[in-house]
Scaffold this motif. Structure first.
Motif, mmCIF file in Angstrom:
data_model
loop_
_atom_site.group_PDB
_atom_site.id
_atom_site.type_symbol
_atom_site.label_atom_id
_atom_site.label_comp_id
_atom_site.label_asym_id
_atom_site.label_seq_id
_atom_site.Cartn_x
_atom_site.Cartn_y
_atom_site.Cartn_z
ATOM 1 N N ALA A 42 0.862 -1.180 0.000
ATOM 2 C CA ALA A 42 0.000 0.000 0.000
ATOM 3 C C ALA A 42 0.896 1.227 0.000
ATOM 4 O O ALA A 42 1.771 1.370 0.862
ATOM 5 N N LEU A 43 0.700 2.113 -0.960
ATOM 6 C CA LEU A 43 1.509 3.319 -1.093
ATOM 7 C C LEU A 43 0.644 4.531 -0.766
ATOM 8 O O LEU A 43 -0.482 4.654 -1.269
ATOM 9 N N ARG B 102 15.314 4.729 -13.931
ATOM 10 C CA ARG B 102 16.021 5.958 -13.536
ATOM 11 C C ARG B 102 15.694 7.093 -14.512
ATOM 12 O O ARG B 102 15.423 8.227 -14.089
ATOM 13 N N GLU B 103 15.704 6.803 -15.802
ATOM 14 C CA GLU B 103 15.415 7.826 -16.797
ATOM 15 C C GLU B 103 13.986 8.346 -16.667
ATOM 16 O O GLU B 103 13.724 9.543 -16.794
ATOM 17 N N GLN B 104 13.055 7.433 -16.410
ATOM 18 C CA GLN B 104 11.665 7.846 -16.233
ATOM 19 C C GLN B 104 11.510 8.787 -15.036
ATOM 20 O O GLN B 104 10.802 9.798 -15.107
ATOM 21 N N THR C 108 3.204 10.622 -3.422
ATOM 22 C CA THR C 108 2.147 11.439 -4.022
ATOM 23 C C THR C 108 2.347 11.554 -5.533
ATOM 24 O O THR C 108 1.393 11.803 -6.274
ATOM 25 N N LYS C 109 3.567 11.355 -6.008
ATOM 26 C CA LYS C 109 3.842 11.403 -7.447
ATOM 27 C C LYS C 109 3.583 10.032 -8.065
ATOM 28 O O LYS C 109 4.160 9.027 -7.632
ATOM 29 N N THR C 110 2.748 10.007 -9.101
ATOM 30 C CA THR C 110 2.421 8.749 -9.769
ATOM 31 C C THR C 110 3.667 8.074 -10.326
ATOM 32 O O THR C 110 3.787 6.846 -10.297
ATOM 33 N N ALA C 111 4.612 8.847 -10.828
ATOM 34 C CA ALA C 111 5.828 8.278 -11.420
ATOM 35 C C ALA C 111 6.611 7.460 -10.402
ATOM 36 O O ALA C 111 7.199 6.418 -10.746
ATOM 37 N N VAL C 112 6.620 7.910 -9.155
ATOM 38 C CA VAL C 112 7.350 7.186 -8.109
ATOM 39 C C VAL C 112 6.627 5.874 -7.791
ATOM 40 O O VAL C 112 7.266 4.833 -7.602
ATOM 41 N N ARG C 113 5.314 5.914 -7.759
ATOM 42 C CA ARG C 113 4.551 4.698 -7.500
ATOM 43 C C ARG C 113 4.736 3.689 -8.635
ATOM 44 O O ARG C 113 4.882 2.482 -8.407
#
Length: 541
Positions: free
Chosen positions: A300-301, A367-369, A309-314
């Motif tokens: 669970a994130l 990493r690039e994303q 909170t950032k979708t990219a991190v999830r």
């Protein structure tokens, strides 16, 4: 504390730590036709409370299904709700917004008090009124607008919207019917209160506790058959259960080895299961049985605050997780990789997380994303979990840390809260966590019970995410559950896109028993209900 306990407290206070309320453990004698044998069951999941308005844990609900009764229940091997305390139930209008149940005649609780329509209304209304934020209230409150009684034996549920899952909701532990005389309508029972009364297959004779204060937990529960039982359960194969709690799965295995218990269902280390399977000999020594688990284990994130909170991190988490390695190295293949928050055996489940690939993405590409999304690396976060001493969960957590820290993408701090209660008290009551792992088991066998609690408006994982309410409502309205396929596929696709949860694996059930024990496989189906009355002993051994 229940009204009954309060009235009798002065003469009973010296027994508080070792038994039930005064007079509640008197035996009325054996049930006719039941074998005179007590089955000793070992567990590493002590119940949190015997109050259905509070508990939302496996340990409690396992006891509930044996002590309490619902209007509906699941027969062994079936995922179709059937009448239990009720003799008939059904929708009374074309819109599926009114659901009526008629009780079996002359129903009573184990102490002889009448089980009537008023008791059912009391039990359901009480859960909704108390509205414990960490309890199972959403199972009932999200659907039920009001409860009406018609005479002594008829209960009518007026629903907030068309809901084809009402029969299944009434199978859940949240809908357990309690004796109104034993627990107040507007106050939760003390967690060490043992004076509750039900109408299920068993009644509680005594409870022993260990520890004190916040660390006080049940250590042994003794149950005997309820002589007043009327319902759909099969004939009992024992006269009672001696439920013994151990600190962890290592303790339950040792109890089996030392012949302290006859059976352990689910609470076993994966490595011990594999070893027992390899050493198993038919008719001698420990016997191992398996069945569907119905549980989805996931991360669970927190989408509301912190680093996720950032979708990219999830999404980066979803891309880096190596499920096959977790299944192999942590669980010895006693679980299977999961690609959705719904188990494969549930109607309308789809593997939407396959969009991230069945193998983890290359760390350099991730990493690039993250760089393109403006994310500073490494991303630091605390990963909370509760292991209950389970070595597989501990190994899994270490593997997840290693996978996410590849190429310096994340910096993970592990925090083992040991028990669910400690994790819940620390982070869920004031949700400031980054991430934690949990295994979700169904309250009722319908896809809605994975969708609504996990990503609905009344999100019980407290991670700040909700799928579109209109889609969930559309899915609920389909009386033929397969007709909701497109709605539920879209919800699961949204979850894979937004990544508030990352499914890791789907559980299986494993049980180990002494050689003379029979019936355990009959209790192991996708409902996850341990039907203790079906366990017996072979007299010819």
């Amino acid at each position: 504390m229940s009204v009954k306990r309060l009235a009798a407290l002065s003469g009973c206070i010296g027994l508080l730590a070792v038994t039930t309320a005064c007079g509640s453990s008197d035996s009325t004698g054996p049930v006719a036709g039941a074998p005179n044998v007590v089955i000793k069951v070992g567990s590493a999941n002590p119940y949190s409370t015997l109050d259905p308005a509070q508990a939302y844990d496996n340990g409690a609900w396992t006891v509930y299904y044996n002590v309490y009764q619902g209007l509906m229940s699941y027969r062994p091997g079936s995922n179709v709700p059937q009448e239990d305390a009720a003799q008939s139930c059904g929708y009374t209008d074309a819109s599926d917004e009114t659901y009526k149940c008629v009780l079996r005649p002359n129903m009573t609780f184990s102490n002889g008090d009448p089980l009537n329509a008023a008791a059912v209304k009391y039990s359901i209304d009480r859960v909704i009124k108390i509205n414990d934020p960490n309890g199972p209230v959403a199972i009932l409150s999200t659907s039920i607008k009001s409860v009406e009684t018609q005479g002594e034996n008829t209960v009518v549920f007026h629903l907030k919207y068309p809901d084809a899952t009402m029969p299944a909701r009434l199978c859940s532990g949240a809908a357990s019917i309690i004796d109104p005389k034993t627990i107040p309508a507007d106050k939760e029972a003390a967690t060490d209160d043992t004076g509750v009364i039900g109408s299920g297959r068993y009644k509680i004779d005594s409870v022993a506790f260990t520890g004190s204060g916040a660390d006080k937990l049940p250590s042994e529960v003794k149950l005997s058959l309820n002589p007043n039982y009327k319902g759909s359960a099969t004939d009992p194969r024992n006269s009672g259960i001696d439920l013994r709690y151990y600190a962890d799965q290592t303790g339950t295995k040792k109890a089996l080895d030392d012949h302290e218990v006859d059976a352990v269902i689910a609470d076993l280390n994966a490595s011990d299961v594999v070893q027992m399977q390899q050493n198993q000999q038919l008719g001698t020594g420990l016997q191992v049985d398996s069945g569907p688990g119905g549980g989805i284990h996931m991360l669970a994130l927190n989408t509301a605050s912190g680093v996720f909170t950032k979708t990219a991190v999830r999404r980066a988490v979803a891309e880096l997780i190596d499920r096959d390695t977790i299944v192999d190295k942590a669980f010895d293949h006693t679980v299977t990789a999961a690609y959705t928050i719904v188990p494969s055996g549930i109607t309308n489940a789809t593997g939407t997380f396959s969009v991230y690939g069945r193998q983890p993405m290359n760390a350099a590409a991730v990493r690039e994303q993250l760089k393109k999304a403006g994310v500073s690396l490494p991303v630091p976060f605390t990963f909370a979990f509760y292991s209950k001493g389970d070595q597989a969960i501990q190994r899994e957590s270490t593997l997840i840390k290693q996978q996410l820290e590849a190429d310096g993408l994340f910096k993970v701090t592990l925090h083992d809260y040991v028990t669910y209660a400690k994790l819940s008290n620390a982070i869920l009551k004031k949700p400031t966590f980054d991430a934690y792992s949990l295994t979700w088991y169904s309250d009722y066998l319908d896809i809605d019970d994975y969708i609504n609690p996990l990503v609905g408006l009344h999100n019980t994982v407290f991670n700040g995410y909700a799928a579109p309410a209109a889609l969930i409502s559309k899915g609920l309205a389909h009386t033929n559950r397969e007709d909701g396929k497109s709605d539920y596929a879209e919800i699961q696709k949204d979850v894979a896109t937004d990544v508030p949860l990352v499914p890791l694996w789907e559980s299986s059930q494993f049980a180990a028993t002494q050689a003379d024990v029979s019936g355990v496989p009959l209790t192991m189906d996708s409902s996850g209900i341990q039907r203790w009355w079906m366990i017996g002993k072979n007299t010819t051994s």
